[in-house]
Write a protein that holds these residues in place. Sequence first.
Motif, mmCIF file in Angstrom:
data_model
loop_
_atom_site.group_PDB
_atom_site.id
_atom_site.type_symbol
_atom_site.label_atom_id
_atom_site.label_comp_id
_atom_site.label_asym_id
_atom_site.label_seq_id
_atom_site.Cartn_x
_atom_site.Cartn_y
_atom_site.Cartn_z
ATOM 1 N N PHE A 123 0.827 -1.200 0.000
ATOM 2 C CA PHE A 123 0.000 0.000 0.000
ATOM 3 C C PHE A 123 0.873 1.267 0.000
ATOM 4 C CE2 PHE A 123 -3.303 -2.542 2.731
ATOM 5 C CZ PHE A 123 -3.415 -3.471 1.708
ATOM 6 N N PRO A 124 0.346 2.345 -0.609
ATOM 7 C CA PRO A 124 1.100 3.602 -0.631
ATOM 8 C C PRO A 124 1.389 4.095 0.792
ATOM 9 C CG PRO A 124 -0.886 3.744 -2.008
ATOM 10 C CD PRO A 124 -0.952 2.446 -1.276
ATOM 11 N N ASP A 125 2.500 4.775 0.947
ATOM 12 C CA ASP A 125 2.879 5.406 2.218
ATOM 13 C C ASP A 125 2.939 4.407 3.375
ATOM 14 O OD1 ASP A 125 3.739 7.732 3.587
ATOM 15 O OD2 ASP A 125 1.744 8.010 4.455
ATOM 16 N N SER A 126 3.145 3.133 3.078
ATOM 17 C CA SER A 126 3.228 2.135 4.165
ATOM 18 C C SER A 126 4.242 2.492 5.252
ATOM 19 C CB SER A 126 3.564 0.758 3.596
ATOM 20 O OG SER A 126 2.503 0.277 2.826
ATOM 21 N N PRO A 127 5.400 3.094 4.888
ATOM 22 C CA PRO A 127 6.380 3.382 5.941
ATOM 23 C C PRO A 127 5.831 4.298 7.038
ATOM 24 C CG PRO A 127 7.374 3.586 3.773
ATOM 25 C CD PRO A 127 5.907 3.407 3.543
ATOM 26 N N ASN A 128 4.770 5.077 6.715
ATOM 27 C CA ASN A 128 4.197 5.989 7.715
ATOM 28 C C ASN A 128 2.820 5.546 8.198
ATOM 29 O OD1 ASN A 128 6.365 7.963 7.576
ATOM 30 N ND2 ASN A 128 5.635 8.340 5.492
ATOM 31 N N GLN A 129 2.438 4.317 7.858
ATOM 32 C CA GLN A 129 1.088 3.856 8.185
ATOM 33 C C GLN A 129 1.204 2.550 8.978
ATOM 34 O OE1 GLN A 129 -1.777 5.395 7.183
ATOM 35 N NE2 GLN A 129 -1.057 6.817 5.604
ATOM 36 N N PRO A 130 1.156 2.650 10.313
ATOM 37 C CA PRO A 130 1.374 1.448 11.139
ATOM 38 C C PRO A 130 0.372 0.324 10.878
ATOM 39 C CG PRO A 130 0.801 3.401 12.486
ATOM 40 C CD PRO A 130 0.999 3.885 11.084
ATOM 41 N N ASN A 131 -0.825 0.660 10.335
ATOM 42 C CA ASN A 131 -1.827 -0.401 10.100
ATOM 43 C C ASN A 131 -1.628 -1.148 8.792
ATOM 44 O OD1 ASN A 131 -3.056 0.365 12.441
ATOM 45 N ND2 ASN A 131 -4.446 1.808 11.404
ATOM 46 N N PHE A 132 -0.730 -0.669 7.950
ATOM 47 C CA PHE A 132 -0.536 -1.307 6.644
ATOM 48 C C PHE A 132 0.572 -2.365 6.750
ATOM 49 C CE2 PHE A 132 -1.908 2.622 3.883
ATOM 50 C CZ PHE A 132 -3.189 2.540 4.423
ATOM 51 N N PRO A 133 0.528 -3.399 5.886
ATOM 52 C CA PRO A 133 1.614 -4.390 5.891
ATOM 53 C C PRO A 133 2.967 -3.693 5.690
ATOM 54 C CG PRO A 133 -0.176 -5.079 4.423
ATOM 55 C CD PRO A 133 -0.501 -3.684 4.870
ATOM 56 N N SER A 134 3.972 -4.183 6.380
ATOM 57 C CA SER A 134 5.287 -3.511 6.388
ATOM 58 C C SER A 134 6.018 -3.656 5.055
ATOM 59 C CB SER A 134 6.146 -4.114 7.494
ATOM 60 O OG SER A 134 7.458 -3.598 7.415
ATOM 61 N N THR A 135 6.759 -2.599 4.688
ATOM 62 C CA THR A 135 7.613 -2.630 3.490
ATOM 63 C C THR A 135 9.091 -2.572 3.866
ATOM 64 O OG1 THR A 135 7.270 -0.250 3.328
ATOM 65 C CG2 THR A 135 5.921 -1.645 1.897
ATOM 66 N N VAL A 136 9.381 -2.801 5.151
ATOM 67 C CA VAL A 136 10.781 -2.761 5.598
ATOM 68 C C VAL A 136 11.477 -4.052 5.158
ATOM 69 C CG1 VAL A 136 12.302 -2.721 7.622
ATOM 70 C CG2 VAL A 136 10.261 -1.242 7.547
ATOM 71 N N LEU A 137 12.668 -3.892 4.647
ATOM 72 C CA LEU A 137 13.511 -5.039 4.273
ATOM 73 C C LEU A 137 14.829 -4.902 5.028
ATOM 74 C CD1 LEU A 137 13.818 -7.512 2.289
ATOM 75 C CD2 LEU A 137 14.989 -5.916 0.749
ATOM 76 N N ARG A 138 15.203 -5.956 5.732
ATOM 77 C CA ARG A 138 16.409 -5.903 6.565
ATOM 78 C C ARG A 138 17.517 -6.774 5.958
ATOM 79 N NH1 ARG A 138 15.452 -3.423 11.315
ATOM 80 N NH2 ARG A 138 13.252 -2.934 11.674
ATOM 81 N N PRO A 139 18.779 -6.423 6.236
ATOM 82 C CA PRO A 139 19.881 -7.269 5.760
ATOM 83 C C PRO A 139 19.649 -8.719 6.193
ATOM 84 C CG PRO A 139 20.738 -5.214 6.655
ATOM 85 C CD PRO A 139 19.269 -5.215 6.942
ATOM 86 N N GLY A 140 19.876 -9.643 5.299
ATOM 87 C CA GLY A 140 19.660 -11.071 5.592
ATOM 88 C C GLY A 140 18.294 -11.557 5.147
ATOM 89 N N GLU A 141 17.330 -10.643 4.943
ATOM 90 C CA GLU A 141 15.999 -11.048 4.468
ATOM 91 C C GLU A 141 15.963 -11.028 2.939
ATOM 92 O OE1 GLU A 141 13.340 -9.168 8.165
ATOM 93 O OE2 GLU A 141 13.342 -8.159 6.224
#
Length: 404
Positions: A373-391
């Motif tokens: 979803f748009p603006d997910s990084p600022n929307q705690p209710n939306f599925p996360s778009t964070v990608l971490r090293p190792g993932e």
Amino acid sequence: MPDNLPRRQVLRTAGALGLGAAAAGALQTGADAVGTPDKVAAMDAQRGHGRLDIRKDPFGTTPDGQAVDVYTFTNGRVTISMLTWGATIQRVDTPDRRGHTKNISLGFDNLPDYAALSPYFGATVGRYGNRIAKGKFSIDGHAYQIPINNGENALHGGTIGFDKRVWKAKVVQSSSAVGVAFTYVSPDGEMGFPGELTSKVTYTLDKHDNLRIDYHATVTGKPTIQNLTNHVYFNLAGEGSGSIDGHILQLNAPKFTPVDAGLIPTGELTPVAGTPFDFNQPTAIGARLRDDHPQLVIGRGYDHNFVLGKAGADGMRFAARFWEPAAGRTVTVHTSQPGAQFYSGNFLDGTFQGIGNRAYRQGDAFAFETQHFPDSPNQPNFPSTVLRPGEVFTSTTVYTFGTK
Ligand code: BGC
């Protein structure tokens, strides 16, 4: 040339393609490509439907001297051209129900127009497709700023997104599919995003007219956010042929994410039932496009993320089917992504012409961008778009071309 396909393009693709007469036949758009319905099967056999082939040609050079190539791959019936510029779908040639082939994807025949004019025609969009409010987000307490390029917000990865980069390309070919794997390594800090992100996006066409897009991303150094998508615009009657109001859409979405005046989601997931956003039953795109629903007014039409129905055991879900009743072409979309931006071409304004030398005006095409979803990084209710090293991030979207 009913398709307005420039003659030199026909010669370059069909003539120089070296695909053999059968597959090259699928590239032609003239009267000889038309048949009565009962002749279509015979024509398919003649064209060698099922024969997979690919070739590479030079397309242009960027101002800083990078060579850009066009890869053209076919199954003898559907033919796709893709540029290393932005891992961009340049053309999609498909037959209608009478066997008459046209390019149904908006684009240009030259690199300078892509660089100067393109509203993401066919491009692979990243690092973050769609909008980030004010271009700001935080990960683990670290604040980041992306360049603003859409009102006060960041759109499609900032001023120089993945659509304006030259990707590395590698041909992929098996007995059942052919296509190209595109790779782009985005350095730590590019467009303000943290971490070095390696994106590999593989486009393959199989013998059953499925164009499959497999996205794969990893990051090193720092956690990041990513939202890769493709921004192909279709007009199933042929690019440059006018309005898509009459296209019929079925969209598997119980909810959508309403937006503010800057097209940033408010955070709500609103049921589509009883609104012009309900396409669960097949409905003409134009049927309610001019309604006074406040969300349609804000978007100047449809420019909204839809919350797609649940995925099956394989992680994939039916997302949408578009049908143009006159020529009969369909495109059906399945995806593993939770959302899709349905955009009814509202900001096309007739100021430039595309590959067929026809102006693209408001509502002359649609895009259906499978995504988070748009603006997910600022929307705690939306599925996360964070990608971490190792993932490892993966997603798949399949466009199936057909007729009805
Ligand atoms: C956006 C539209 C925008 C279009 C072309 C879509 O993804 O939602 O608002 O005009 O891309 O940039």
